[in-house]
Scaffold this active site. Structure first.
Site, PDB file in Angstrom:
ATOM      1  N   SER A   1     -32.175 -42.430 -22.360  1.00  0.00           N
ATOM      2  CA  SER A   1     -33.079 -42.282 -23.483  1.00  0.00           C
ATOM      3  C   SER A   1     -32.451 -42.894 -24.670  1.00  0.00           C
ATOM      4  O   SER A   1     -31.535 -43.158 -24.738  1.00  0.00           O
ATOM      5  CB  SER A   1     -32.957 -40.661 -23.799  1.00  0.00           C
ATOM      6  OG  SER A   1     -33.549 -39.828 -22.817  1.00  0.00           O
TER       7      SER A   1
HETATM    8  N1  SAH Z   1     -30.443 -37.499 -19.753  1.00  0.00           N
HETATM    9  C1  SAH Z   1     -30.715 -39.085 -19.647  1.00  0.00           C
HETATM   10  C2  SAH Z   1     -32.300 -39.456 -19.524  1.00  0.00           C
HETATM   11  C3  SAH Z   1     -32.461 -39.566 -18.130  1.00  0.00           C
HETATM   12  S1  SAH Z   1     -34.150 -39.872 -17.732  1.00  0.00           S
HETATM   13  C4  SAH Z   1     -30.007 -39.980 -20.495  1.00  0.00           C
HETATM   14  O1  SAH Z   1     -28.871 -39.601 -21.013  1.00  0.00           O
HETATM   15  O2  SAH Z   1     -30.309 -40.791 -20.981  1.00  0.00           O
HETATM   16  C5  SAH Z   1     -34.566 -38.359 -17.013  1.00  0.00           C
HETATM   17  C6  SAH Z   1     -34.044 -37.949 -15.673  1.00  0.00           C
HETATM   18  O3  SAH Z   1     -34.588 -36.670 -15.265  1.00  0.00           O
HETATM   19  C7  SAH Z   1     -34.205 -38.798 -14.481  1.00  0.00           C
HETATM   20  O4  SAH Z   1     -32.908 -39.168 -14.051  1.00  0.00           O
HETATM   21  C8  SAH Z   1     -35.035 -38.126 -13.439  1.00  0.00           C
HETATM   22  O5  SAH Z   1     -34.740 -38.276 -12.050  1.00  0.00           O
HETATM   23  C9  SAH Z   1     -34.619 -36.556 -13.863  1.00  0.00           C
HETATM   24  N2  SAH Z   1     -35.345 -35.499 -13.516  1.00  0.00           N
HETATM   25  C10 SAH Z   1     -36.728 -35.506 -13.392  1.00  0.00           C
HETATM   26  N3  SAH Z   1     -36.985 -34.327 -12.876  1.00  0.00           N
HETATM   27  C11 SAH Z   1     -35.992 -33.591 -12.496  1.00  0.00           C
HETATM   28  C12 SAH Z   1     -35.673 -32.376 -12.078  1.00  0.00           C
HETATM   29  N4  SAH Z   1     -36.653 -31.625 -11.598  1.00  0.00           N
HETATM   30  N5  SAH Z   1     -34.457 -31.937 -11.791  1.00  0.00           N
HETATM   31  C13 SAH Z   1     -33.208 -32.838 -12.407  1.00  0.00           C
HETATM   32  N6  SAH Z   1     -33.620 -34.023 -12.811  1.00  0.00           N
HETATM   33  C14 SAH Z   1     -35.014 -34.437 -12.925  1.00  0.00           C
END
Ligand code: SAH
Length: 296
Positions: A146
């Site tokens: 993000s």
């Molecule tokens: N927190 C991260 C952003 C990751 S992007 C950062 O530090 O930048 C969002 C993430 O959410 C992805 O890796 C995706 O696989 C995950 N995601 C989507 N649906 C999910 C769910 N139901 N349970 C756990 N993770 C999920």
């Protein structure tokens, strides 16, 4: 207790995080972007890769290897005398944080956390020159790290100036936001549904030795009932609505921040005001990867 940035200290990393730098890192080009999508992340990467190419260290860290492996290989060959290129990352990080503050994030604890966590360690070496632009970047599996602004904003809204005990993050991705959360909350739990990303986050976080952070592989839509209730919950992926299980796992008085929507998304703040009572507020627009059920 205050840390060296003058902010109250919520947790202690055993290492000074600013000491972890990768040889060969360079000053990143400044190119703010306000939305985080896999598409814009790829564009961000392509655009700035031309302006600021990553120069591999003499150790030849391959982009496909984990960051911690690259770090381990690089360290023994680093010269004993401090090298200016090893010391720039904190200065660059402070510049990034100044831009985040200019966009409206005011919480000093959150801004200090952003200074402490070396974002370049969460990005593959080929893109690490872009670690401190305020943009999302690809992390593989069509997911993104993000944008620093949105990470800071969500945590600021969740914290609301108060002390955070137990916090849950849905969507660990590469682990960056989890590390930031660990600076501002007593205990952090983070769930990821894509196994290789869960593993990537583990290897990214290992060198930081963050004692108050637990990673889980699973479907975050179910939350973690075994450790609930949580004072705060952050979703890093957007659903059409906030899963009921997560609302149930909020402590009374707890705050959940989530992107909600499909093409058009907004941050939603949900506060649990009673045993069977929640209030909701719609905040600014945003753009996140989708929240999906199940594990892969
Ligand atoms: N927190 C991260 C952003 C990751 S992007 C950062 O530090 O930048 C969002 C993430 O959410 C992805 O890796 C995706 O696989 C995950 N995601 C989507 N649906 C999910 C769910 N139901 N349970 C756990 N993770 C999920």
């Amino acid at each position: 207790m205050k840390d060296r940035f003058g902010a109250p200290k919520a947790s202690n990393f055993p290492l000074p995080l600013s000491s972890l730098s990768r040889p060969g890192e360079r000053r990143a080009a400044s190119a703010p972007a306000r939305v985080a999508t896999p598409q814009t992340a790829t564009q961000n990467a392509a655009r700035t890769a031309v302006q600021a190419p990553y120069v591999p260290a003499a150790t030849g860290a391959a982009p496909s290897k984990s960051h911690s492996q690259a770090l381990q290989r690089a360290q023994p060959q680093a010269p004993a005398a401090p090298r200016p290129d090893l010391m720039v990352s904190e200065a660059i990080r402070r510049a990034m944080v100044a831009r985040v503050a200019k966009q409206g994030v005011q919480d000093p604890l959150v801004l200090a956390a952003l200074v402490r966590v070396p974002r370049h360690l969460f990005i593959e070496p080929a893109l690490s020159a872009q670690a401190y632009i305020d943009a999302s970047l690809p992390i593989g599996h069509q997911q993104t790290i993000s944008q620093p602004y949105i990470v800071a904003r969500m945590i600021e809204v969740m914290r609301n100036g108060g002390a955070l005990g137990r916090v849950l993050e849905i969507g660990t991705g590469c682990g960056y936001q989890a590390a930031v959360l660990a600076c501002v909350a007593q205990e952090v739990f983070s769930i990821e549904r894509i196994k290789p990303l869960h593993e990537l986050a583990k290897s990214n976080l290992r060198p930081l030795r963050i004692a108050n952070l637990r990673l889980h592989y699973g479907d975050g839509m179910l939350g973690l009932p075994q450790v609930a209730p949580f004072d705060g919950i952050i979703l890093a992926a957007a659903g059409l609505e906030v899963p009921r299980a997560l609302l149930e796992q909020l402590a009374i008085g707890g705050r959940l921040v989530a992107p909600v929507g499909a093409q058009v998304q907004h941050l939603q703040l949900i506060t649990r005001s009673g045993k069977a009572e929640w209030t909701s507020e719609t905040l600014e627009g945003c753009h996140f990867v989708p929240l999906r059920a199940g594990t892969v």
